[in-house]
Design a protein around this motif. Sequence first.
Motif, PDB file in Angstrom:
ATOM      1  N   LYS A 155       4.257  22.496  31.729  1.00  0.00           N
ATOM      2  CA  LYS A 155       3.525  21.574  30.861  1.00  0.00           C
ATOM      3  C   LYS A 155       4.163  21.540  29.469  1.00  0.00           C
ATOM      4  N   GLY A 156       4.514  22.707  28.946  1.00  0.00           N
ATOM      5  CA  GLY A 156       5.168  22.772  27.638  1.00  0.00           C
ATOM      6  C   GLY A 156       6.488  22.027  27.629  1.00  0.00           C
ATOM      7  N   ASN A 157       7.250  22.167  28.716  1.00  0.00           N
ATOM      8  CA  ASN A 157       8.526  21.460  28.821  1.00  0.00           C
ATOM      9  C   ASN A 157       8.332  19.956  28.851  1.00  0.00           C
ATOM     10  N   ARG A 158       7.344  19.509  29.634  1.00  0.00           N
ATOM     11  CA  ARG A 158       7.094  18.072  29.743  1.00  0.00           C
ATOM     12  C   ARG A 158       6.641  17.489  28.401  1.00  0.00           C
ATOM     13  N   GLU A 159       5.761  18.200  27.726  1.00  0.00           N
ATOM     14  CA  GLU A 159       5.267  17.707  26.442  1.00  0.00           C
ATOM     15  C   GLU A 159       6.392  17.639  25.413  1.00  0.00           C
ATOM     16  N   ARG A 183      10.392  22.027  15.611  1.00  0.00           N
ATOM     17  CA  ARG A 183       8.983  22.094  15.998  1.00  0.00           C
ATOM     18  C   ARG A 183       8.764  21.516  17.392  1.00  0.00           C
ATOM     19  N   ILE A 184       9.469  20.440  17.711  1.00  0.00           N
ATOM     20  CA  ILE A 184       9.347  19.846  19.042  1.00  0.00           C
ATOM     21  C   ILE A 184       9.890  20.802  20.107  1.00  0.00           C
ATOM     22  N   GLN A 185      10.998  21.433  19.817  1.00  0.00           N
ATOM     23  CA  GLN A 185      11.560  22.408  20.751  1.00  0.00           C
ATOM     24  C   GLN A 185      10.591  23.561  20.989  1.00  0.00           C
ATOM     25  N   ASP A 186       9.895  23.974  19.932  1.00  0.00           N
ATOM     26  CA  ASP A 186       8.971  25.102  20.044  1.00  0.00           C
ATOM     27  C   ASP A 186       7.790  24.810  20.962  1.00  0.00           C
ATOM     28  N   ILE A 187       7.459  23.545  21.153  1.00  0.00           N
ATOM     29  CA  ILE A 187       6.356  23.194  22.063  1.00  0.00           C
ATOM     30  C   ILE A 187       6.658  23.714  23.463  1.00  0.00           C
ATOM     31  N   ALA A 188       7.934  23.709  23.840  1.00  0.00           N
ATOM     32  CA  ALA A 188       8.340  24.248  25.140  1.00  0.00           C
ATOM     33  C   ALA A 188       8.703  25.724  25.052  1.00  0.00           C
ATOM     34  N   LEU A 189       9.356  26.113  23.986  1.00  0.00           N
ATOM     35  CA  LEU A 189       9.912  27.462  23.907  1.00  0.00           C
ATOM     36  C   LEU A 189       8.868  28.535  23.634  1.00  0.00           C
ATOM     37  N   GLN A 190       7.822  28.196  22.883  1.00  0.00           N
ATOM     38  CA  GLN A 190       6.819  29.218  22.573  1.00  0.00           C
ATOM     39  C   GLN A 190       6.011  29.637  23.802  1.00  0.00           C
ATOM     40  N   PRO A 191       5.531  28.691  24.644  1.00  0.00           N
ATOM     41  CA  PRO A 191       4.857  29.132  25.886  1.00  0.00           C
ATOM     42  C   PRO A 191       5.789  29.938  26.793  1.00  0.00           C
ATOM     43  N   TYR A 192       7.031  29.484  26.905  1.00  0.00           N
ATOM     44  CA  TYR A 192       8.029  30.187  27.716  1.00  0.00           C
ATOM     45  C   TYR A 192       8.192  31.619  27.214  1.00  0.00           C
ATOM     46  N   ASN A 193       8.259  31.754  25.890  1.00  0.00           N
ATOM     47  CA  ASN A 193       8.437  33.066  25.291  1.00  0.00           C
ATOM     48  C   ASN A 193       7.201  33.942  25.488  1.00  0.00           C
ATOM     49  N   LYS A 194       6.030  33.371  25.236  1.00  0.00           N
ATOM     50  CA  LYS A 194       4.785  34.132  25.344  1.00  0.00           C
ATOM     51  C   LYS A 194       4.525  34.592  26.775  1.00  0.00           C
ATOM     52  N   LEU A 195       4.810  33.727  27.730  1.00  0.00           N
ATOM     53  CA  LEU A 195       4.495  34.028  29.124  1.00  0.00           C
ATOM     54  C   LEU A 195       5.504  34.962  29.780  1.00  0.00           C
ATOM     55  N   PHE A 196       6.786  34.816  29.434  1.00  0.00           N
ATOM     56  CA  PHE A 196       7.816  35.466  30.242  1.00  0.00           C
ATOM     57  C   PHE A 196       8.787  36.380  29.488  1.00  0.00           C
ATOM     58  N   ASN A 197       8.725  36.440  28.167  1.00  0.00           N
ATOM     59  CA  ASN A 197       9.755  37.178  27.432  1.00  0.00           C
ATOM     60  C   ASN A 197       9.885  38.629  27.886  1.00  0.00           C
ATOM     61  N   VAL A 198       8.764  39.345  27.934  1.00  0.00           N
ATOM     62  CA  VAL A 198       8.812  40.757  28.315  1.00  0.00           C
ATOM     63  C   VAL A 198       9.281  40.906  29.758  1.00  0.00           C
ATOM     64  N   GLU A 199       8.761  40.062  30.617  1.00  0.00           N
ATOM     65  CA  GLU A 199       9.075  40.136  32.043  1.00  0.00           C
ATOM     66  C   GLU A 199      10.550  39.854  32.329  1.00  0.00           C
ATOM     67  N   LEU A 200      11.140  38.952  31.556  1.00  0.00           N
ATOM     68  CA  LEU A 200      12.535  38.588  31.785  1.00  0.00           C
ATOM     69  C   LEU A 200      13.516  39.575  31.160  1.00  0.00           C
TER      70      LEU A 200
END
Length: 265
Positions: A155-159, A183-200
């Motif tokens: 969803k973040g990527n699409r937005e 700021r537009i890039q962060d709409i996708a990158l922040q969810p990606y970071n929050k959800l998966f950063n530690v796991e990746l």
Amino acid sequence: MKSIIKKYVVVITLLLLISSCKQTQSENTLEEKQLNEVLVMGMIHGGHLTDSVYTTAYVEKLIREINPDYILTEIPPDLFEAAMEGFKRDDSISEPRVMRFPEYTDAVFPLTKEMDFEIIPTAGWTRPMALERSQKLRAISEDPNRADDWAAYRKGNRESDSIYRATGKVNDPYFIHTDEYDRIQDIALQPYNKLFNVELGLGGWENINIAHYWHIEKALEKHRYKGKRILITYGAGHKGWFLRQLRKRDDIKLLDMKPFLDAIQ
């Protein structure tokens, strides 16, 4: 009482004079140290070969206009020597990882023949890290228990993509070098970071930026107060992250890209 007040006035005046002298000395020392000028150029990698404006020829013109002393590149230090040796030998880049970046193969490396700048490799990327990241992302995408996380990431990527396209400025070098783009890039990158950063692990968004920036900081520290111009060239998505860190430094002068873009029109 008047004599006491006069003494206080004298003391305060002396303290102010001392403070003023120290400030002047500090300012003079800062001028003598000569702050380095730093710019961050957001790259679009393969897009440079297909875009009608932000081409490798455009990148070349922009680098000429910037006229840097050092170019900090998205090239891992352990791959740089092979890339440079191949370029000197064959007049082309044959190192597989570096070959993926036309801004380097078609602009930066060829310009070393004509311009006097040093290429500094600063990427924290490694092949094992990239493979592990791909495998973990694939596993997450296929895990029914992670469906909500994956949906939020998509969803973040699409937005982000939708808002970017709506600007009508996709791959516009002027727009890429704005805070709005970040700021537009962060709409996708922040969810990606929050959800998966530690796991990746090392391949997580925050983690890989930390790895990149560690090398960048090493270069900035090595050349501190030399009065040089330093150009940082990375994928445009990294630009906002780097700028947030660079703005914390008081030993550099961050330059806006717009005057240089204007100069090559």
